[in-house]
Design an enzyme around this catalytic site. Structure first.
Site, PDB file in Angstrom:
ATOM      1  N   LEU A  24      -5.694  -3.879  -3.751  1.00 47.02           N
ATOM      2  CA  LEU A  24      -5.913  -2.539  -3.205  1.00 47.02           C
ATOM      3  C   LEU A  24      -4.584  -1.890  -2.824  1.00 47.02           C
ATOM      4  O   LEU A  24      -3.658  -2.576  -2.406  1.00 47.02           O
ATOM      5  CB  LEU A  24      -6.788  -2.621  -1.941  1.00 47.02           C
ATOM      6  N   ASP A  66      -6.658  -9.515  -3.282  1.00 50.61           N
ATOM      7  CA  ASP A  66      -5.874  -9.336  -2.052  1.00 50.61           C
ATOM      8  C   ASP A  66      -5.820 -10.595  -1.183  1.00 50.61           C
ATOM      9  O   ASP A  66      -5.382 -10.526  -0.029  1.00 50.61           O
ATOM     10  CB  ASP A  66      -6.453  -8.169  -1.243  1.00 50.61           C
ATOM     11  N   GLU A  71      -3.857 -12.840   6.630  1.00 44.92           N
ATOM     12  CA  GLU A  71      -3.984 -12.421   8.033  1.00 44.92           C
ATOM     13  C   GLU A  71      -5.285 -11.674   8.305  1.00 44.92           C
ATOM     14  O   GLU A  71      -5.832 -11.755   9.410  1.00 44.92           O
ATOM     15  CB  GLU A  71      -2.814 -11.509   8.408  1.00 44.92           C
ATOM     16  N   ASP A  72      -5.768 -10.945   7.309  1.00 44.46           N
ATOM     17  CA  ASP A  72      -6.930 -10.085   7.555  1.00 44.46           C
ATOM     18  C   ASP A  72      -8.237 -10.853   7.691  1.00 44.46           C
ATOM     19  O   ASP A  72      -9.245 -10.279   8.090  1.00 44.46           O
ATOM     20  CB  ASP A  72      -7.030  -9.030   6.439  1.00 44.46           C
ATOM     21  N   ARG A  91     -12.924  -7.430  -0.131  1.00 39.73           N
ATOM     22  CA  ARG A  91     -12.249  -8.517   0.588  1.00 39.73           C
ATOM     23  C   ARG A  91     -13.205  -9.353   1.443  1.00 39.73           C
ATOM     24  O   ARG A  91     -12.792 -10.372   2.003  1.00 39.73           O
ATOM     25  CB  ARG A  91     -11.113  -7.938   1.450  1.00 39.73           C
ATOM     26  N   ARG A 137     -10.529   0.362   8.411  1.00 35.99           N
ATOM     27  CA  ARG A 137     -11.033  -0.988   8.127  1.00 35.99           C
ATOM     28  C   ARG A 137     -11.699  -1.655   9.340  1.00 35.99           C
ATOM     29  O   ARG A 137     -12.342  -2.686   9.193  1.00 35.99           O
ATOM     30  CB  ARG A 137      -9.880  -1.885   7.678  1.00 35.99           C
ATOM     31  N   HIS A 168      -3.181  -0.426   8.763  1.00 40.02           N
ATOM     32  CA  HIS A 168      -3.534  -1.298   9.888  1.00 40.02           C
ATOM     33  C   HIS A 168      -2.668  -0.975  11.106  1.00 40.02           C
ATOM     34  O   HIS A 168      -1.541  -0.485  10.964  1.00 40.02           O
ATOM     35  CB  HIS A 168      -3.297  -2.772   9.519  1.00 40.02           C
ATOM     36  N   CYS A 255       0.890  -9.793   7.146  1.00 39.66           N
ATOM     37  CA  CYS A 255      -0.298 -10.032   6.305  1.00 39.66           C
ATOM     38  C   CYS A 255      -0.277 -11.379   5.604  1.00 39.66           C
ATOM     39  O   CYS A 255      -1.323 -11.917   5.260  1.00 39.66           O
ATOM     40  CB  CYS A 255      -0.399  -8.987   5.204  1.00 39.66           C
TER      41      CYS A 255
HETATM   42  C1  CIR Z   1      -5.366  -4.262   1.442  1.00 41.92           C
HETATM   43  O1  CIR Z   1      -5.383  -3.042   1.223  1.00 41.92           O
HETATM   44  O2  CIR Z   1      -6.265  -4.816   2.074  1.00 41.92           O
HETATM   45  C2  CIR Z   1      -4.220  -5.083   0.913  1.00 41.92           C
HETATM   46  N1  CIR Z   1      -3.779  -4.521  -0.316  1.00 41.92           N
HETATM   47  C3  CIR Z   1      -3.091  -5.135   1.923  1.00 41.92           C
HETATM   48  C4  CIR Z   1      -3.451  -5.844   3.185  1.00 41.92           C
HETATM   49  C5  CIR Z   1      -2.352  -5.882   4.167  1.00 41.92           C
HETATM   50  N2  CIR Z   1      -2.726  -6.646   5.292  1.00 41.92           N
HETATM   51  C6  CIR Z   1      -2.236  -6.489   6.509  1.00 41.92           C
HETATM   52  O3  CIR Z   1      -1.474  -5.557   6.768  1.00 41.92           O
HETATM   53  N3  CIR Z   1      -2.619  -7.325   7.466  1.00 41.92           N
END
Ligand code: CIR
Length: 264
Positions: A24, A66, A71-72, A91, A137, A168, A255
């Protein structure tokens, strides 16, 4: 002095796979180069290990472009681990793949079951509180679900706002030590860091705000010389890591890992 908000015995990372090129992104700035991304990722993992931490390196998940942005998927605190519920539909399934490694280390783990959504990138844990930014998100129900879990473990959660158009909360800030936060001027202007010492990224270097303090080191993306010098002058032991390819997917230093000290 050690502090649980930045002293960690462990980290979890996940190597990017071929499908990362489909990750993404808010804006198309070109397809990420996997070879270069792997080089950057290896340098990042080496830095984490240089601090003496154990790094658990997970294999790529090709079905989830992704998934390298681990981290997410979870919030890991000294007393508990909580699986998130990402607001990006593509995700959601990554979370199941983080359950097993965390259960292995923590025993039981909590899980945000919905209806709300919350991603780890919106959560900044300091020595005194857990700041959670509402974003595209992370919604109110997700924040409330997390609050009900962490309060039972004695933590204070404060809801704040991720700036409009910013992916974020931690895209725009990082913890540098128990008292100090690195933030963009636009986020600090919201007043959410009242009571902390705040250092600002240099103008035009806002993308440097997503750094991590990991034990004695501060890892920051390469290419932001004025912010780097400011942090060196402030006494931090800095490591600059290439981030050009992850940046094409709105990803940065935080991340790429879960950082924690599981119960011993
Ligand atoms: C996203 O859009 O979810 C990924 N391309 C990037 C996630 C980055 N994560 C973060 O900053 N913790």
């Amino acid at each position: 002095m050690t502090d649980a908000s930045y002293s960690f015995t462990h980290a979890i990372t996940r190597r990017p796979g071929k499908s990362v090129t489909q990750g993404l992104r808010a804006e198309d700035t070109g397809t990420p180069d996997l070879t270069r991304m792997l080089e950057h990722h290896a340098a990042y993992v080496t830095c984490l290990k240089d601090t003496g931490a154990t790094v658990i390196e997970l294999d790529p998940l090709e079905d989830f472009p992704d998934a390298t942005f681990v981290e997410d998927t979870a919030l890991c605190l000294p007393g508990c681990a909580i699986l998130m519920r990402p607001g990006a539909p593509s995700r959601l399934g990554e979370v199941d793949h983080m359950a097993e490694p965390l259960e292995h280390l923590y025993g039981e783990v909590h899980r945000i079951t919905g209806p709300g959504f919350i991603e780890g990138g919106d959560i900044l844990t300091t020595s005194r509180e857990i700041l959670v930014g509402r974003s595209a998100r992370t919604d109110a129900a997700g924040v409330d679900a997390l609050r009900s879990i962490v309060e039972r473990h004695g933590y204070t959660l404060r809801e704040v706002q991720t700036p409009q158009g910013v992916l974020h909360f931690k895209t725009d800030c990082s913890l540098l030590d128990a008292e100090t936060i690195l933030a963009t001027q636009r986020l600090d202007a919201s007043g959410c860091f009242s009571g902390y010492r705040v250092l600002h990224t240099a103008r035009g270097e806002e993308a440097a705000a997503n750094t991590i303090r990991f034990n004695d080191l501060v890892l920051m993306p390469a290419g932001f010389p004025r912010t780097a010098q400011m942090l060196r002058d402030a006494g931090y032991d800095l490591r600059e890591i290439g981030n050009s390819e992850c940046a094409r997917l709105d990803g940065g230093m935080s991340c790429l890992s879960l950082r924690f000290s599981p119960p011993s």
